[in-house]
Design a protein around this motif. Structure first.
Motif, PDB file in Angstrom:
ATOM      1  N   GLY A   1     -68.606 -10.573  -2.529  1.00 16.92           N
ATOM      2  CA  GLY A   1     -69.861  -9.869  -2.814  1.00 16.92           C
ATOM      3  C   GLY A   1     -70.719  -9.660  -1.584  1.00 16.92           C
ATOM      4  O   GLY A   1     -71.930  -9.492  -1.682  1.00 16.92           O
ATOM      5  N   ILE A   2     -70.086  -9.694  -0.419  1.00 19.73           N
ATOM      6  CA  ILE A   2     -70.807  -9.511   0.846  1.00 19.73           C
ATOM      7  C   ILE A   2     -70.122  -8.388   1.629  1.00 19.73           C
ATOM      8  O   ILE A   2     -68.897  -8.356   1.725  1.00 19.73           O
ATOM      9  N   GLY A   3     -70.907  -7.489   2.182  1.00 18.00           N
ATOM     10  CA  GLY A   3     -70.367  -6.394   2.977  1.00 18.00           C
ATOM     11  C   GLY A   3     -70.180  -6.805   4.419  1.00 18.00           C
ATOM     12  O   GLY A   3     -70.589  -7.884   4.837  1.00 18.00           O
ATOM     13  N   ALA A   4     -69.554  -5.935   5.184  1.00 16.68           N
ATOM     14  CA  ALA A   4     -69.356  -6.194   6.614  1.00 16.68           C
ATOM     15  C   ALA A   4     -69.251  -4.881   7.358  1.00 16.68           C
ATOM     16  O   ALA A   4     -68.789  -3.879   6.797  1.00 16.68           O
ATOM     17  N   THR A   5     -69.674  -4.890   8.610  1.00 16.73           N
ATOM     18  CA  THR A   5     -69.528  -3.694   9.439  1.00 16.73           C
ATOM     19  C   THR A   5     -68.053  -3.543   9.793  1.00 16.73           C
ATOM     20  O   THR A   5     -67.261  -4.481   9.628  1.00 16.73           O
ATOM     21  N   VAL A   6     -67.682  -2.379  10.297  1.00 14.34           N
ATOM     22  CA  VAL A   6     -66.284  -2.102  10.634  1.00 14.34           C
ATOM     23  C   VAL A   6     -65.768  -3.115  11.654  1.00 14.34           C
ATOM     24  O   VAL A   6     -64.681  -3.685  11.496  1.00 14.34           O
ATOM     25  N   GLY A   7     -66.566  -3.371  12.696  1.00 16.19           N
ATOM     26  CA  GLY A   7     -66.164  -4.321  13.740  1.00 16.19           C
ATOM     27  C   GLY A   7     -66.029  -5.735  13.205  1.00 16.19           C
ATOM     28  O   GLY A   7     -65.076  -6.449  13.525  1.00 16.19           O
ATOM     29  N   ALA A   8     -66.987  -6.151  12.354  1.00 13.85           N
ATOM     30  CA  ALA A   8     -66.962  -7.493  11.786  1.00 13.85           C
ATOM     31  C   ALA A   8     -65.765  -7.666  10.858  1.00 13.85           C
ATOM     32  O   ALA A   8     -65.117  -8.713  10.852  1.00 13.85           O
ATOM     33  N   LYS A   9     -65.457  -6.628  10.099  1.00 11.44           N
ATOM     34  CA  LYS A   9     -64.324  -6.669   9.170  1.00 11.44           C
ATOM     35  C   LYS A   9     -63.017  -6.894   9.928  1.00 11.44           C
ATOM     36  O   LYS A   9     -62.166  -7.688   9.513  1.00 11.44           O
ATOM     37  N   ALA A  10     -62.892  -6.205  11.061  1.00  5.84           N
ATOM     38  CA  ALA A  10     -61.683  -6.336  11.884  1.00  5.84           C
ATOM     39  C   ALA A  10     -61.532  -7.766  12.401  1.00  5.84           C
ATOM     40  O   ALA A  10     -60.426  -8.331  12.381  1.00  5.84           O
ATOM     41  N   VAL A  11     -62.622  -8.382  12.833  1.00  7.27           N
ATOM     42  CA  VAL A  11     -62.594  -9.758  13.359  1.00  7.27           C
ATOM     43  C   VAL A  11     -62.247 -10.752  12.248  1.00  7.27           C
ATOM     44  O   VAL A  11     -61.448 -11.672  12.449  1.00  7.27           O
ATOM     45  N   ILE A  12     -62.839 -10.549  11.072  1.00  2.00           N
ATOM     46  CA  ILE A  12     -62.584 -11.445   9.932  1.00  2.00           C
ATOM     47  C   ILE A  12     -61.108 -11.398   9.521  1.00  2.00           C
ATOM     48  O   ILE A  12     -60.475 -12.422   9.305  1.00  2.00           O
ATOM     49  N   GLU A  13     -60.570 -10.162   9.450  1.00  2.00           N
ATOM     50  CA  GLU A  13     -59.174 -10.013   9.059  1.00  2.00           C
ATOM     51  C   GLU A  13     -58.214 -10.528  10.119  1.00  2.00           C
ATOM     52  O   GLU A  13     -57.156 -11.056   9.816  1.00  2.00           O
TER      53      GLU A  13
ATOM     54  N   LYS B   1     -80.737  -9.611  -1.702  1.00  2.65           N
ATOM     55  CA  LYS B   1     -79.776  -9.200  -2.711  1.00  2.65           C
ATOM     56  C   LYS B   1     -78.529  -8.603  -2.047  1.00  2.65           C
ATOM     57  O   LYS B   1     -77.411  -8.867  -2.476  1.00  2.65           O
ATOM     58  N   VAL B   2     -78.740  -7.774  -1.024  1.00  2.00           N
ATOM     59  CA  VAL B   2     -77.632  -7.141  -0.319  1.00  2.00           C
ATOM     60  C   VAL B   2     -77.448  -7.833   1.028  1.00  2.00           C
ATOM     61  O   VAL B   2     -78.376  -7.906   1.821  1.00  2.00           O
ATOM     62  N   VAL B   3     -76.248  -8.346   1.257  1.00  2.00           N
ATOM     63  CA  VAL B   3     -75.966  -9.066   2.503  1.00  2.00           C
ATOM     64  C   VAL B   3     -74.810  -8.392   3.225  1.00  2.00           C
ATOM     65  O   VAL B   3     -73.845  -7.957   2.602  1.00  2.00           O
ATOM     66  N   LYS B   4     -74.925  -8.306   4.555  1.00  2.00           N
ATOM     67  CA  LYS B   4     -73.884  -7.680   5.356  1.00  2.00           C
ATOM     68  C   LYS B   4     -73.601  -8.549   6.575  1.00  2.00           C
ATOM     69  O   LYS B   4     -74.515  -9.123   7.162  1.00  2.00           O
ATOM     70  N   VAL B   5     -72.336  -8.652   6.939  1.00  2.00           N
ATOM     71  CA  VAL B   5     -71.938  -9.420   8.118  1.00  2.00           C
ATOM     72  C   VAL B   5     -71.865  -8.461   9.296  1.00  2.00           C
ATOM     73  O   VAL B   5     -71.273  -7.384   9.191  1.00  2.00           O
ATOM     74  N   ILE B   6     -72.479  -8.857  10.424  1.00  2.00           N
ATOM     75  CA  ILE B   6     -72.440  -8.023  11.624  1.00  2.00           C
ATOM     76  C   ILE B   6     -71.629  -8.707  12.711  1.00  2.00           C
ATOM     77  O   ILE B   6     -71.510  -9.925  12.745  1.00  2.00           O
ATOM     78  N   LYS B   7     -71.059  -7.891  13.596  1.00  2.00           N
ATOM     79  CA  LYS B   7     -70.185  -8.416  14.660  1.00  2.00           C
ATOM     80  C   LYS B   7     -71.025  -8.945  15.808  1.00  2.00           C
ATOM     81  O   LYS B   7     -71.405  -8.218  16.708  1.00  2.00           O
ATOM     82  N   SER B   8     -71.326 -10.225  15.751  1.00  2.00           N
ATOM     83  CA  SER B   8     -72.085 -10.882  16.811  1.00  2.00           C
ATOM     84  C   SER B   8     -71.628 -12.327  16.848  1.00  2.00           C
ATOM     85  O   SER B   8     -71.736 -13.043  15.858  1.00  2.00           O
ATOM     86  N   GLY B   9     -71.071 -12.757  17.960  1.00  2.00           N
ATOM     87  CA  GLY B   9     -70.538 -14.111  18.066  1.00  2.00           C
ATOM     88  C   GLY B   9     -69.041 -14.127  17.803  1.00  2.00           C
ATOM     89  O   GLY B   9     -68.410 -13.082  17.626  1.00  2.00           O
ATOM     90  N   GLU B  10     -68.471 -15.313  17.770  1.00  2.00           N
ATOM     91  CA  GLU B  10     -67.029 -15.493  17.593  1.00  2.00           C
ATOM     92  C   GLU B  10     -66.713 -16.046  16.202  1.00  2.00           C
ATOM     93  O   GLU B  10     -67.507 -16.770  15.618  1.00  2.00           O
ATOM     94  N   LEU B  11     -65.528 -15.690  15.696  1.00  2.00           N
ATOM     95  CA  LEU B  11     -65.058 -16.250  14.432  1.00  2.00           C
ATOM     96  C   LEU B  11     -63.573 -16.571  14.568  1.00  2.00           C
ATOM     97  O   LEU B  11     -62.760 -15.669  14.816  1.00  2.00           O
TER      98      LEU B  11
END
Length: 144
Positions: free
Chosen positions: A124-136, A106-116
């Protein structure tokens, strides 16, 4: 080979130990139970972990840790998995269909592992601080 000469393999069958059947058997009188004490009595024994009244090891050691029953509803996805998915818009349903998260999640979060490198919009998906920075940085966004 004859039918009357067939025998089971040696050591396959052995006589059951018959205790308490006289001195000659070697297991007469106390029947291999020794003298006196709880173990020698009929019906007398103790539960698993009993240490004769001493506080059992399992109770001497401190209780530690905790496992949440909600863990089965939480899932995480790596940046590398998002890159491999190659979808522009990602929500929980898309991840379930791709088999990246379990159906119960039900609750999904993106973690900073690998390249994007591709642009990804999360809904509707969360992300860690590091992952959010990479996505943006890749031009994507998080629409909570």
């Amino acid at each position: 080979m004859e039918l009357n000469s067939i025998k089971p393999a040696s050591g396959a069958k052995h006589a059951k130990r018959r205790v308490g059947r006289g001195i000659g058997s070697g297991l007469g009188k106390t029947a291999g139970r020794g003298h006196k004490g709880q173990k020698s009595r009929s019906g007398g024994y103790h539960k698993v972990g009993f240490e004769g009244g001493q506080m059992p090891l399992q109770r001497r050691l401190p209780k530690r840790g905790f496992k949440s029953h909600l863990l089965k509803y939480n899932a995480e996805v790596t940046l590398g998995e998002l890159q491999a998915l190659g979808a522009a818009e990602v929500d929980v349903l898309v991840l379930k269909q791709a088999g990246l998260i379990p159906q119960l999640a039900k609750v999904v979060k993106v973690i900073k592992s690998g390249e994007l490198t591709s642009k990804v919009v999360l809904k509707g998906i969360g992300a860690t601080v590091g992952a959010k920075a990479v996505i943006e940085a890749a031009g994507g966004s998080l629409a909570e």
